[in-house]
Structure formats: C-alpha cells, structure tokens
Design a protein around this motif. Sequence first.
Motif, mmCIF file in Angstrom:
data_model
loop_
_atom_site.group_PDB
_atom_site.id
_atom_site.type_symbol
_atom_site.label_atom_id
_atom_site.label_comp_id
_atom_site.label_asym_id
_atom_site.label_seq_id
_atom_site.Cartn_x
_atom_site.Cartn_y
_atom_site.Cartn_z
ATOM 1 N N VAL A 127 -7.855 -2.955 9.507
ATOM 2 C CA VAL A 127 -8.913 -2.319 8.724
ATOM 3 C C VAL A 127 -9.917 -3.384 8.305
ATOM 4 C CG1 VAL A 127 -7.664 -2.567 6.527
ATOM 5 C CG2 VAL A 127 -9.336 -0.718 6.807
ATOM 6 N N GLN A 128 -11.153 -2.982 8.099
ATOM 7 C CA GLN A 128 -12.191 -3.898 7.656
ATOM 8 C C GLN A 128 -12.091 -4.119 6.149
ATOM 9 O OE1 GLN A 128 -14.430 -5.448 9.818
ATOM 10 N NE2 GLN A 128 -13.081 -4.516 11.342
ATOM 11 N N GLY A 180 -12.731 -3.933 2.437
ATOM 12 C CA GLY A 180 -13.236 -2.808 1.663
ATOM 13 C C GLY A 180 -12.699 -1.465 2.104
ATOM 14 N N GLY A 181 -11.981 -1.459 3.212
ATOM 15 C CA GLY A 181 -11.436 -0.213 3.731
ATOM 16 C C GLY A 181 -10.160 0.208 3.043
ATOM 17 N N SER A 182 -9.569 1.295 3.550
ATOM 18 C CA SER A 182 -8.371 1.867 2.947
ATOM 19 C C SER A 182 -7.315 2.151 4.007
ATOM 20 C CB SER A 182 -8.704 3.178 2.232
ATOM 21 O OG SER A 182 -9.623 2.981 1.187
ATOM 22 N N LEU A 183 -6.063 2.101 3.570
ATOM 23 C CA LEU A 183 -4.925 2.506 4.381
ATOM 24 C C LEU A 183 -3.915 3.177 3.473
ATOM 25 C CD1 LEU A 183 -4.111 -0.553 6.711
ATOM 26 C CD2 LEU A 183 -4.898 1.700 7.445
ATOM 27 N N ARG A 194 -6.435 -0.982 -7.365
ATOM 28 C CA ARG A 194 -6.764 -0.805 -5.941
ATOM 29 C C ARG A 194 -5.662 -0.062 -5.185
ATOM 30 N NH1 ARG A 194 -7.168 -5.039 -2.605
ATOM 31 N NH2 ARG A 194 -5.712 -6.371 -3.765
ATOM 32 N N GLN A 208 -1.022 3.939 -1.348
ATOM 33 C CA GLN A 208 -2.437 4.084 -1.032
ATOM 34 C C GLN A 208 -3.134 2.776 -1.382
ATOM 35 O OE1 GLN A 208 -4.242 6.746 0.343
ATOM 36 N NE2 GLN A 208 -5.906 5.243 0.375
ATOM 37 N N ASN A 242 -6.685 0.787 -1.395
ATOM 38 C CA ASN A 242 -8.144 0.869 -1.326
ATOM 39 C C ASN A 242 -8.765 -0.501 -1.574
ATOM 40 O OD1 ASN A 242 -7.915 3.697 -1.014
ATOM 41 N ND2 ASN A 242 -7.942 3.992 -3.231
ATOM 42 N N SER A 243 -10.029 -0.626 -1.231
ATOM 43 C CA SER A 243 -10.776 -1.870 -1.457
ATOM 44 C C SER A 243 -9.997 -3.068 -0.931
ATOM 45 C CB SER A 243 -11.068 -2.047 -2.959
ATOM 46 O OG SER A 243 -11.802 -0.954 -3.451
ATOM 47 N N VAL A 263 -6.333 -7.093 7.405
ATOM 48 C CA VAL A 263 -7.660 -6.811 6.863
ATOM 49 C C VAL A 263 -8.617 -7.837 7.441
ATOM 50 C CG1 VAL A 263 -9.047 -6.481 4.793
ATOM 51 C CG2 VAL A 263 -6.592 -5.957 4.758
ATOM 52 N N SER A 281 -12.213 -9.677 8.022
ATOM 53 C CA SER A 281 -13.434 -9.961 7.258
ATOM 54 C C SER A 281 -14.665 -9.942 8.166
ATOM 55 C CB SER A 281 -13.315 -11.315 6.572
ATOM 56 O OG SER A 281 -13.055 -12.320 7.525
#
Length: 124
Positions: free
Chosen positions: A12-13, A15-18, A67, A82, A84-85, A122, A124
């Motif tokens: 994930v990039q 700031g993304g979420s999983l 987060r 969950q 986030n960020s 993650v 960047s």
Amino acid sequence: QVQLVESGGGLVQVGGSLRLSCAASGRTVSSYSMGWFRQAPGKEREFVATINWRTGNTYYLDSVKGRFTISRDNAKNTVYLQMNSLKPEDTAVYYCAAAPRGTVISCESDYDYWGQGTQVTVAS
C-alpha cells in the motif's frame, strides 16, 4: 488448541489503508484476549494492539493510536485490525495471537497461540 489464520496484508502507498483479518478456530476464544504483533526486518517483534473478546476492551501501541483499530466479530470468530494513514515504519510481518486471559495484555510471552503472519509493506 486454537488455530489462527491471518489475511489481508499487501502493498500500500503511504497514507493508505489495509484491514487485516484473523480467523480463529478450534477452541472457543470468547474468554480470550486477542492481539496483533508485528516484526520489521532486523527488529524484535513488538506489540501493536489487543482486544478482550468478552468485554471489548482495547489497548494500543502509542505510535498506532488514532490510526489503527482492533475489533472482533463474534459470529465470524474473527478479529480485525483496521490500519489507516499507513507510514513506511508500519512495514512488517503482522501476527495475530490469542491468550487465555480475561484482560487486555501486551506482553508477548502471555500469548499461547500464533498465526503464520501476513506481510504489510508501505511504499513511500
């Protein structure tokens, strides 16, 4: 015995979420505390979050507060994380664990059952 199977990891990039899932089978975990831990390359495994299945009480690592959210679904016997960020420093293998304890706990040695882990990266 309790069997734990994690899923939901991936790339994930920033700031993304999983959302990670941990499906429990075998013994009932209704009186257990469930935890998420993570291990980054070259580092020790560390506590991330925990939830007491019966009370719903939760406890988090300071760096993920606000987060990450841990929750459980009684009908599915599944615990979720969950996230986030997301930040690059969240990159790690994430493990689900179960402890036959009636309170939230963050000590790794108190957990008796572990899943196989799921990779979160993650970028960047």
